[in-house]
Design a protein around this motif. Structure first.
Motif, mmCIF file in Angstrom:
data_model
loop_
_atom_site.group_PDB
_atom_site.id
_atom_site.type_symbol
_atom_site.label_atom_id
_atom_site.label_comp_id
_atom_site.label_asym_id
_atom_site.label_seq_id
_atom_site.Cartn_x
_atom_site.Cartn_y
_atom_site.Cartn_z
ATOM 1 N N VAL A 66 1.250 -1.065 -0.415
ATOM 2 C CA VAL A 66 -0.138 -0.184 -0.178
ATOM 3 C C VAL A 66 0.715 1.383 0.030
ATOM 4 O O VAL A 66 1.707 1.560 0.941
ATOM 5 N N ILE A 67 0.812 2.030 -0.861
ATOM 6 C CA ILE A 67 1.332 3.372 -0.662
ATOM 7 C C ILE A 67 0.535 4.595 -0.689
ATOM 8 O O ILE A 67 -0.542 4.774 -1.429
ATOM 9 N N THR A 68 0.343 5.236 0.501
ATOM 10 C CA THR A 68 -0.298 6.253 1.143
ATOM 11 C C THR A 68 0.619 7.765 1.164
ATOM 12 O O THR A 68 1.733 7.493 1.340
ATOM 13 N N ILE A 69 -0.221 8.798 -0.141
ATOM 14 C CA ILE A 69 0.499 10.169 -0.067
ATOM 15 C C ILE A 69 -0.680 11.090 0.890
ATOM 16 O O ILE A 69 -1.732 10.839 0.366
ATOM 17 N N THR A 70 0.082 11.854 1.533
ATOM 18 C CA THR A 70 -0.857 13.153 2.112
ATOM 19 C C THR A 70 -0.410 13.769 2.283
ATOM 20 O O THR A 70 0.435 14.602 2.432
ATOM 21 N N GLY A 71 -0.571 15.105 1.557
ATOM 22 C CA GLY A 71 -0.443 16.145 1.949
ATOM 23 C C GLY A 71 -1.252 17.404 0.570
ATOM 24 O O GLY A 71 -2.946 16.676 0.338
ATOM 25 N N LYS A 72 -1.098 18.172 0.522
ATOM 26 C CA LYS A 72 -1.964 19.130 -0.076
ATOM 27 C C LYS A 72 -2.562 18.944 -1.855
ATOM 28 O O LYS A 72 -3.378 19.032 -1.968
ATOM 29 N N ARG A 73 -1.736 18.480 -2.255
ATOM 30 C CA ARG A 73 -1.764 18.129 -3.859
ATOM 31 C C ARG A 73 -2.499 16.800 -3.641
ATOM 32 O O ARG A 73 -3.639 17.059 -4.709
#
Length: 94
Positions: A66-73
């Protein structure tokens, strides 16, 4: 889910490339993705995590990555069969 590198946005490809470089010629394994990624290292102003879920945790025959990306964009989570993620990672690291 797309299984060719060209179908993925550049930011996600950078994550694949990081995984591919971390593999260092080896097969993808939970140990490879256990390396912590400093915030902003792959995608500026974003937290990226790559984790492995075992088959027993999922109640399935195979585990998943699992790849999780958290941020504004970007704020998302993608799940991959091991062979698919390994293929994408190797290609992105070339």
């Amino acid at each position: 889910m797309p299984d060719t590198l060209d179908d993925w946005p550049d930011d996600i490809r950078r994550v694949f490339a990081w995984i591919g470089r971390s593999m260092n010629g080896r097969r993808l394994s939970p140990e490879v993705v256990a390396i912590p990624i400093p915030d902003g290292k792959i995608i500026a102003d974003h937290r990226v995590t790559v984790s492995h879920l075992s088959a027993s945790e999922l109640g399935q025959k195979r585990g998943r990555y699992v790849i999780t990306i958290t941020g504004k964009r970007i704020d998302g989570r993608w799940s991959f069969q091991p062979g698919v993620l390994e293929k994408l990672a190797r290609r992105a690291a070339e």
